[in-house]
Design an enzyme around this catalytic site. Structure first.
Site, PDB file in Angstrom:
ATOM      1  N   LEU A 239       0.851  -1.366  -0.053  1.00  0.00           N
ATOM      2  CA  LEU A 239       0.011  -0.063   0.105  1.00  0.00           C
ATOM      3  C   LEU A 239       0.852   1.467  -0.079  1.00  0.00           C
ATOM      4  O   LEU A 239       1.688   1.569   0.940  1.00  0.00           O
ATOM      5  CB  LEU A 239      -0.808   0.120   1.350  1.00  0.00           C
ATOM      6  CG  LEU A 239      -1.809   1.160   1.482  1.00  0.00           C
ATOM      7  CD1 LEU A 239      -2.670   1.331   0.058  1.00  0.00           C
ATOM      8  CD2 LEU A 239      -2.762   1.128   2.703  1.00  0.00           C
ATOM      9  N   HIS A 240       0.677   2.002  -0.971  1.00  0.00           N
ATOM     10  CA  HIS A 240       1.243   3.527  -0.996  1.00  0.00           C
ATOM     11  C   HIS A 240       0.418   4.327  -1.891  1.00  0.00           C
ATOM     12  O   HIS A 240      -0.136   4.034  -2.826  1.00  0.00           O
ATOM     13  CB  HIS A 240       2.792   3.250  -1.559  1.00  0.00           C
ATOM     14  CG  HIS A 240       2.711   2.672  -3.036  1.00  0.00           C
ATOM     15  ND1 HIS A 240       2.552   1.332  -3.554  1.00  0.00           N
ATOM     16  CD2 HIS A 240       2.947   3.344  -4.462  1.00  0.00           C
ATOM     17  CE1 HIS A 240       2.491   1.305  -4.598  1.00  0.00           C
ATOM     18  NE2 HIS A 240       2.859   2.681  -5.146  1.00  0.00           N
ATOM     19  N   PHE A 241       0.794   5.594  -1.741  1.00  0.00           N
ATOM     20  CA  PHE A 241       0.590   6.821  -2.595  1.00  0.00           C
ATOM     21  C   PHE A 241       1.506   7.449  -2.902  1.00  0.00           C
ATOM     22  O   PHE A 241       2.789   7.508  -2.254  1.00  0.00           O
ATOM     23  CB  PHE A 241      -0.437   7.851  -1.444  1.00  0.00           C
ATOM     24  CG  PHE A 241      -1.677   7.077  -1.242  1.00  0.00           C
ATOM     25  CD1 PHE A 241      -2.984   7.211  -1.649  1.00  0.00           C
ATOM     26  CD2 PHE A 241      -1.846   6.384   0.118  1.00  0.00           C
ATOM     27  CE1 PHE A 241      -4.049   6.741  -1.347  1.00  0.00           C
ATOM     28  CE2 PHE A 241      -2.767   5.818   0.619  1.00  0.00           C
ATOM     29  CZ  PHE A 241      -4.042   6.099  -0.217  1.00  0.00           C
TER      30      PHE A 241
END
Length: 438
Positions: A239-241
């Site tokens: 999970l990453h932005f």
């Protein structure tokens, strides 16, 4: 033709005070080191959480002091430039040529051969939006500590603070901001929520709220936050932005819109959803209406994304206007590739239309494509990404149900064929100038 120039920040002397040979902090699970990274001491930016306060919608009426470069903005770019001076990036993105393509929309083209040649390959199935985390694949617990800029955590006193060196307690899974070693633009960073929890790339309520608060704390209209789901050109299933700085309006931000959904009297709390008009990719724009809060806005977007994830519909998200407007683009480019219906000339460019491309920033890999870049090319590529009108309406129904919204009467006064207006100059400090059938 307008060429975009980058000017470095004035502040780049922040020190991290991180000792060498930091201890490994375990994630609290029997992962045999696969979900652990050395984070014994890291700088900490503690942000205030006011997600239940009403959203101020008119970005041009902000007090003057809120329109100056925020401390977080200046801090992050200063640390980012330090990493650049230390040679931690795989190439110098500030040397990449960038221009605004002549035409009505002002698509932005960048020649970035390094991003193509040195980017990590995809290590998972591209036809499934939801897939379990695999510790044997590359993930962000394996990045070097020198790539981490700081922790981004909730403050305990409703104020923002910065600490140059803070210990990380064992068993804590910090949210971190790290450099993207294969950057697309100046200041390109990754926001990785609860990094040691080894979360797969999927949207959830807590993590998305962190991303919105990150955009708010940056307080710069030219700093956007993006997200790619699996199947929509995310390359790492952790999970990453992403976020970076670009001092021109994205075409998606300038597109005319028409309101199509609004919050129900009790549930939606004033959230408004519009559809983009006369733009090559059919998409939704979420905004907070009268009396709505950042939490209301976040919940509406997240509930919509969870519905799309569960239905295996890939999507991209652009967080703009300091978190006040969120664009959601369901897409089907990978599906059309599998069906063999994408034009071979487009495939030959090897451009993957992820959130930045869909928003209008075309990252090109070949000099020929950059020199020949035109609005016609950008439109043709992005049209291949878009759902058909029928499929888009079906997705609108999913969103309406998931986010507890109801249809509104369309505003017939909006003319989608009108010339797209130039966005008014925001008062912020600048540190650098075919439809899918299935």
């Amino acid at each position: 033709m307008l060429t975009i120039k980058r000017v470095p920040t004035l502040v780049s002397n922040y020190q991290e005070d991180v000792p060498e040979g930091g201890n490994v902090v375990g994630c609290g699970r029997k992962c045999h080191g696969k979900c652990c990274m050395p984070v014994s001491r890291l700088p900490l930016y503690a942000f205030k959480n006011d997600d239940n306060e009403p959203i101020q919608n008119d970005i041009h009426t902000l007090p003057e002091e809120e329109c100056q470069m925020s401390f977080l903005n200046n801090l992050m770019l200063g640390l980012w430039e330090e990493r650049m001076s230390q040679g931690l990036f795989r190439y110098d993105v500030t040397a990449c040529e960038t221009k605004v393509i002549p035409g009505r929309y002002g698509f932005i083209a960048q020649l970035n051969e390094g991003h193509h040649l040195k980017k990590r390959p995809i290590e998972f199935h591209i036809d499934k939006v939801l897939q379990p985390f695999d510790g044997n694949k590359f993930n962000f617990t394996k990045v070097g500590q020198e790539e981490v800029l700081f922790r981004f955590e909730l403050s305990t006193d409703h104020q923002s603070h910065y600490f140059s060196g803070m210990g990380v307690d064992a068993g804590i899974s910090p949210s971190i901001v790290a450099i993207n070693v294969s950057p697309i633009e100046y200041g390109h960073v990754l926001l990785i929520p609860r990094v040691l929890d080894c979360l797969p790339q999927k949207i959830d309520h807590d993590s998305f709220t962190i991303a919105l608060l990150f955009a708010r704390e940056l307080a710069d209209l030219f700093f956007r936050v993006g997200y790619n789901s699996l199947g929509a050109f995310a390359t790492i299933n952790h999970l990453h932005f992403q976020a970076y700085y670009l001092a021109v309006p994205f075409p998606a931000e300038k597109a005319p819109m028409r309101k199509i959904l609004a919050g129900k009297e009790l549930g939606g709390a004033g959230v408004i959803v519009s559809k983009l008009l006369n733009y090559p990719v059919r998409g939704f724009a979420f905004e907070g209406g009268k009396g709505s809060t950042l939490r209301n806005l976040s919940d509406a977007v997240v509930n919509s994304c969870i519905s799309l994830q569960n239905k295996n519909i890939p999507f991209n998200i652009l967080i703009a206007q300091c978190g006040k407007k969120i664009f959601l683009f369901p897409q089907c480019y990978v599906e059309k590739q599998a069906l063999g219906v994408v034009d071979h000339e487009l495939l030959d460019t090897q451009v993957n239309p992820a959130v930045w491309e869909i928003s209008g920033h075309m990252v090109l890999k070949r000099t020929k494509d950059y020199n020949d870049a035109s609005e016609e090319y950008a439109w043709k590529l992005l049209s291949e990404v878009s759902l058909s009108e029928e499929r888009f309406e079906e997705v609108k129904g999913y969103i309406s149900e998931a986010a507890n919204l109801q249809e509104t009467e369309e505003d017939k006064s909006i003319n989608p064929e009108k010339e797209i207006p130039d966005s008014p100059g925001p008062r912020v400090a600048s540190h650098m100038p075919q439809d899918c059938l299935v």
